[in-house]
Design a protein around this motif. Sequence first.
Motif, PDB file in Angstrom:
ATOM      1  N   ASP A  25      53.261 -29.828  51.346  1.00 50.46           N
ATOM      2  CA  ASP A  25      54.164 -30.796  50.741  1.00 50.46           C
ATOM      3  C   ASP A  25      53.413 -31.944  50.083  1.00 50.46           C
ATOM      4  OD1 ASP A  25      56.715 -31.960  50.138  1.00 50.46           O
ATOM      5  OD2 ASP A  25      56.339 -33.381  51.763  1.00 50.46           O
ATOM      6  N   LYS A  26      52.447 -32.503  50.783  1.00 50.29           N
ATOM      7  CA  LYS A  26      51.716 -33.670  50.279  1.00 50.29           C
ATOM      8  C   LYS A  26      50.476 -33.289  49.488  1.00 50.29           C
ATOM      9  CE  LYS A  26      54.377 -36.581  52.433  1.00 50.29           C
ATOM     10  NZ  LYS A  26      55.316 -37.397  51.741  1.00 50.29           N
ATOM     11  N   GLY A  27      49.811 -32.221  49.907  1.00 53.42           N
ATOM     12  CA  GLY A  27      48.575 -31.804  49.258  1.00 53.42           C
ATOM     13  C   GLY A  27      47.367 -32.255  50.053  1.00 53.42           C
ATOM     14  N   LEU A  28      46.286 -31.530  49.874  1.00 51.35           N
ATOM     15  CA  LEU A  28      45.032 -31.840  50.559  1.00 51.35           C
ATOM     16  C   LEU A  28      43.905 -31.619  49.571  1.00 51.35           C
ATOM     17  CD1 LEU A  28      43.355 -32.263  53.247  1.00 51.35           C
ATOM     18  CD2 LEU A  28      43.358 -29.782  53.417  1.00 51.35           C
ATOM     19  N   VAL A  29      43.028 -32.592  49.460  1.00 54.23           N
ATOM     20  CA  VAL A  29      41.899 -32.477  48.539  1.00 54.23           C
ATOM     21  C   VAL A  29      40.607 -32.547  49.332  1.00 54.23           C
ATOM     22  CG1 VAL A  29      40.696 -33.553  46.598  1.00 54.23           C
ATOM     23  CG2 VAL A  29      43.190 -33.531  46.653  1.00 54.23           C
ATOM     24  N   MET A  51      41.749 -28.152  46.128  1.00 58.40           N
ATOM     25  CA  MET A  51      43.035 -28.785  46.352  1.00 58.40           C
ATOM     26  C   MET A  51      43.987 -27.741  46.909  1.00 58.40           C
ATOM     27  SD  MET A  51      45.321 -30.942  43.790  1.00 58.40           S
ATOM     28  CE  MET A  51      47.060 -30.763  43.893  1.00 58.40           C
ATOM     29  N   ILE A  52      44.611 -28.070  47.998  1.00 59.08           N
ATOM     30  CA  ILE A  52      45.578 -27.175  48.633  1.00 59.08           C
ATOM     31  C   ILE A  52      46.929 -27.870  48.608  1.00 59.08           C
ATOM     32  CG2 ILE A  52      46.218 -25.979  50.748  1.00 59.08           C
ATOM     33  CD1 ILE A  52      43.218 -26.089  51.509  1.00 59.08           C
ATOM     34  N   CYS A  53      47.904 -27.222  47.974  1.00 58.19           N
ATOM     35  CA  CYS A  53      49.254 -27.767  47.941  1.00 58.19           C
ATOM     36  C   CYS A  53      50.207 -26.652  47.532  1.00 58.19           C
ATOM     37  CB  CYS A  53      49.365 -28.952  46.989  1.00 58.19           C
ATOM     38  SG  CYS A  53      49.110 -28.547  45.269  1.00 58.19           S
ATOM     39  N   SER A  54      51.483 -26.937  47.577  1.00 58.84           N
ATOM     40  CA  SER A  54      52.481 -25.952  47.157  1.00 58.84           C
ATOM     41  C   SER A  54      52.523 -25.893  45.632  1.00 58.84           C
ATOM     42  CB  SER A  54      53.854 -26.330  47.701  1.00 58.84           C
ATOM     43  OG  SER A  54      54.302 -27.518  47.084  1.00 58.84           O
ATOM     44  N   ILE A  55      53.102 -24.837  45.103  1.00 55.93           N
ATOM     45  CA  ILE A  55      53.238 -24.696  43.657  1.00 55.93           C
ATOM     46  C   ILE A  55      54.115 -25.817  43.100  1.00 55.93           C
ATOM     47  CG2 ILE A  55      54.261 -23.234  41.866  1.00 55.93           C
ATOM     48  CD1 ILE A  55      53.203 -20.828  43.376  1.00 55.93           C
ATOM     49  N   ASP A  56      55.163 -26.161  43.818  1.00 52.74           N
ATOM     50  CA  ASP A  56      56.037 -27.248  43.370  1.00 52.74           C
ATOM     51  C   ASP A  56      55.274 -28.560  43.237  1.00 52.74           C
ATOM     52  OD1 ASP A  56      58.183 -25.516  43.335  1.00 52.74           O
ATOM     53  OD2 ASP A  56      58.822 -26.026  45.363  1.00 52.74           O
ATOM     54  N   LYS A  57      54.454 -28.863  44.223  1.00 50.79           N
ATOM     55  CA  LYS A  57      53.661 -30.090  44.197  1.00 50.79           C
ATOM     56  C   LYS A  57      52.648 -30.050  43.059  1.00 50.79           C
ATOM     57  CE  LYS A  57      52.382 -34.058  45.874  1.00 50.79           C
ATOM     58  NZ  LYS A  57      53.268 -35.206  45.852  1.00 50.79           N
ATOM     59  N   LEU A  63      49.475 -29.816  37.398  1.00 44.25           N
ATOM     60  CA  LEU A  63      48.545 -28.690  37.511  1.00 44.25           C
ATOM     61  C   LEU A  63      49.350 -27.396  37.425  1.00 44.25           C
ATOM     62  CD1 LEU A  63      46.251 -29.902  40.411  1.00 44.25           C
ATOM     63  CD2 LEU A  63      45.708 -29.829  37.986  1.00 44.25           C
ATOM     64  N   ASP A  64      49.362 -26.789  36.238  1.00 46.61           N
ATOM     65  CA  ASP A  64      50.097 -25.538  36.072  1.00 46.61           C
ATOM     66  C   ASP A  64      49.284 -24.546  35.237  1.00 46.61           C
ATOM     67  OD1 ASP A  64      50.247 -26.908  33.719  1.00 46.61           O
ATOM     68  OD2 ASP A  64      52.407 -26.748  33.498  1.00 46.61           O
ATOM     69  N   TRP A  65      47.991 -24.541  35.441  1.00 46.74           N
ATOM     70  CA  TRP A  65      47.093 -23.682  34.674  1.00 46.74           C
ATOM     71  C   TRP A  65      47.400 -22.209  34.848  1.00 46.74           C
ATOM     72  CZ3 TRP A  65      44.799 -20.513  38.102  1.00 46.74           C
ATOM     73  CH2 TRP A  65      44.647 -20.972  39.403  1.00 46.74           C
TER      74      TRP A  65
END
Length: 118
Positions: A25-29, A51-57, A63-65
Amino acid sequence: MPTDLTGSPTRGNAGLVDILDRVLDKGLVVAGDIKVSLAEVELLTIRIRLMICSIDKAEEIGLDWWKYDRHLSPGGEQGKLLQENLELRERLRLLERRVASLTRTTGRRRRFRAPSKE
């Protein structure tokens, strides 16, 4: 997934699920640099960014590469290329008609010109 006698997930697994949910939900870098040097001369630098996060996040932060990577979504990219190809062919056809029209017009003018008096 281990459960207790009632069939509910144990506390440890619930904590892991909560952590995973929060990370997505929040993301992790995770960021780091690895540098290899010899006698004060830098030979190699490796920059690691994870970076670890959901596709929605990811889409939310721009980030939609994966949408444009032809290896990950070939159907979408091929469709865009096909459409662009068709549009370019149409433009080429129109330009060829204009050139042919201008060539005919220029040819008529040359035929009817009076010879120069030199």
